[in-house]
Design a protein around this motif. Structure first.
Motif, mmCIF file in Angstrom:
data_model
loop_
_atom_site.group_PDB
_atom_site.id
_atom_site.type_symbol
_atom_site.label_atom_id
_atom_site.label_comp_id
_atom_site.label_asym_id
_atom_site.label_seq_id
_atom_site.Cartn_x
_atom_site.Cartn_y
_atom_site.Cartn_z
ATOM 1 N N UNK A 159 0.866 -0.807 0.185
ATOM 2 C CA UNK A 159 0.045 -0.555 -0.506
ATOM 3 C C UNK A 159 0.820 1.389 -0.286
ATOM 4 N N UNK A 160 2.262 1.007 0.752
ATOM 5 C CA UNK A 160 2.640 1.849 0.768
ATOM 6 C C UNK A 160 3.295 2.850 -0.263
ATOM 7 N N UNK A 187 3.132 5.598 7.970
ATOM 8 C CA UNK A 187 3.385 5.408 9.537
ATOM 9 C C UNK A 187 2.367 5.666 10.107
ATOM 10 N N UNK A 188 2.156 6.961 10.527
ATOM 11 C CA UNK A 188 1.583 7.214 11.653
ATOM 12 C C UNK A 188 -0.448 6.022 11.008
ATOM 13 N N UNK A 189 -0.432 6.229 9.298
ATOM 14 C CA UNK A 189 -1.605 5.932 9.539
ATOM 15 C C UNK A 189 -1.796 4.149 10.028
ATOM 16 N N UNK A 190 -0.859 3.332 9.123
ATOM 17 C CA UNK A 190 -0.814 1.841 9.783
ATOM 18 C C UNK A 190 -0.594 1.081 10.648
ATOM 19 N N UNK A 191 0.486 2.110 11.029
ATOM 20 C CA UNK A 191 1.812 1.649 12.590
ATOM 21 C C UNK A 191 0.782 2.148 13.548
ATOM 22 N N UNK A 192 0.894 3.548 13.612
ATOM 23 C CA UNK A 192 0.848 4.109 14.726
ATOM 24 C C UNK A 192 -1.028 4.330 14.962
ATOM 25 N N UNK A 193 -1.179 4.236 14.295
ATOM 26 C CA UNK A 193 -2.759 5.059 15.239
ATOM 27 C C UNK A 193 -3.183 2.893 15.003
ATOM 28 N N UNK A 194 -3.038 1.872 14.321
ATOM 29 C CA UNK A 194 -3.641 0.259 15.331
ATOM 30 C C UNK A 194 -3.166 0.192 16.711
ATOM 31 N N UNK A 195 -1.846 0.907 17.389
ATOM 32 C CA UNK A 195 -1.248 0.660 18.404
ATOM 33 C C UNK A 195 -2.078 1.475 18.594
ATOM 34 N N UNK A 196 -1.791 2.363 18.802
ATOM 35 C CA UNK A 196 -2.740 3.700 19.745
ATOM 36 C C UNK A 196 -3.986 3.363 20.145
ATOM 37 N N UNK A 197 -4.785 2.708 19.306
ATOM 38 C CA UNK A 197 -6.219 2.089 19.043
ATOM 39 C C UNK A 197 -6.350 1.196 20.503
ATOM 40 N N UNK A 219 2.410 1.688 -3.197
ATOM 41 C CA UNK A 219 1.815 2.241 -4.204
ATOM 42 C C UNK A 219 1.026 3.952 -3.653
ATOM 43 N N UNK A 220 0.689 4.027 -2.657
ATOM 44 C CA UNK A 220 0.631 5.541 -2.276
ATOM 45 C C UNK A 220 1.793 6.438 -2.299
ATOM 46 N N UNK A 221 2.613 5.878 -2.567
ATOM 47 C CA UNK A 221 4.248 7.340 -1.992
ATOM 48 C C UNK A 221 4.582 7.405 -3.196
ATOM 49 N N UNK A 222 4.439 6.061 -4.357
ATOM 50 C CA UNK A 222 4.263 6.808 -5.837
ATOM 51 C C UNK A 222 3.131 7.371 -6.264
ATOM 52 N N UNK A 223 2.026 7.268 -6.039
ATOM 53 C CA UNK A 223 1.361 7.925 -6.920
ATOM 54 C C UNK A 223 1.393 9.290 -5.964
ATOM 55 N N UNK A 224 1.601 9.910 -4.804
ATOM 56 C CA UNK A 224 1.388 10.649 -4.702
ATOM 57 C C UNK A 224 2.849 12.218 -4.591
ATOM 58 N N UNK A 225 4.217 11.531 -4.858
ATOM 59 C CA UNK A 225 4.832 11.616 -6.062
ATOM 60 C C UNK A 225 5.118 12.366 -7.229
#
Length: 230
Positions: free
Chosen positions: A42-43, A87-97, A45-51
């Motif tokens: 996912x990252x 990283x905040x969306x897919x790693x930190x958010x689930x850990x915090x939840x 794809x997203x990073x490539x498309x956003x760049x």
């Protein structure tokens, strides 16, 4: 709008197709490895498309033709910016939840929604300078560090707020909604084992569907089964 829609349509398409592919694997993958694989796909794809999108925007806003070095430097900064957000969306958010659920007895859905919204938006405070520097570097490749710092100071408030509001629907609410919608399609919050079995049964049904239809026709004397009237 079309560029932004294309970016996030592509991002969630890759995320969901990757999860589907993992569900259909004959050998079950450990949860952590599965999560890392999905985030990596996912990252990328997203990073490539956003760049790609931001390079088009920066090119349109620039009055000069930047050098190849400038282009790659700006795109690298765009990639760093988006890596932090993902990283905040897919790693930190689930850990915090999970922490909110286990330590503070917060409802699971509420915890996931709060962390999916707050953490990606908060990350924009850290990534706004990268965004400003990348755009300024594209438009003014010969500017000094002091000039760039003044540009960052001047635009920090507006850029961080604008990017936070832009991130909110697509990665905050969008990430939570996509997760809930996918869970609904799969029959609620299921373990990977149940989801794996369900996917395998679906494949088996699709593979044997022509045979079953032919058997029904033979059983009905060669005629198509009557359609039920509702």
């Amino acid at each position: 709008f079309v560029l932004t829609f294309s970016v996030y349509f592509g991002t969630y398409a890759v995320a969901n197709l990757t999860e589907l592919a993992l569900d259909l694997q004959k050998k079950k993958m450990p949860d952590e490895q599965r999560h890392n694989f999905q985030v990596a796909a996912t990252s990328t794809a997203n990073i490539s498309l956003l760049a790609w999108r931001d390079s088009l925007w920066a090119r349109d806003a620039s009055t000069i033709r930047p050098s190849t070095t400038t282009v790659w430097r700006s795109m690298s900064l765009f990639a760093m910016r988006d890596s932090a957000t993902l990283y905040a969306t897919f790693y930190l958010a689930p850990i915090a939840a999970t922490h909110l659920v286990q330590e503070h007895d917060v409802d699971r859905n509420l915890a996931e929604l709060l962390t999916a919204v707050v953490l990606p938006m908060t990350t924009q405070l850290a990534t706004a300078p990268l965004h400003i520097y990348a755009n300024d570097g594209w438009q003014r490749p010969t500017a000094t560090l002091a000039e760039r710092w003044r540009t960052i100071q001047k635009g920090f408030g507006a850029v961080s707020l604008a990017r936070s509001l832009r991130i909110l629907p697509v990665l905050g609410i969008g990430s939570f909604s996509n997760h809930q919608f996918r869970s609904l399609l799969l029959g609620g919050q299921q373990s990977h084992d149940n989801r794996f079995v369900k996917r395998q049964r679906t494949l088996q049904f699709l593979e044997h569907r022509p045979t079953r239809i032919e058997a029904l026709r033979k059983a009905s004397g060669g005629h198509r089964p009557a359609r039920a009237v509702v």
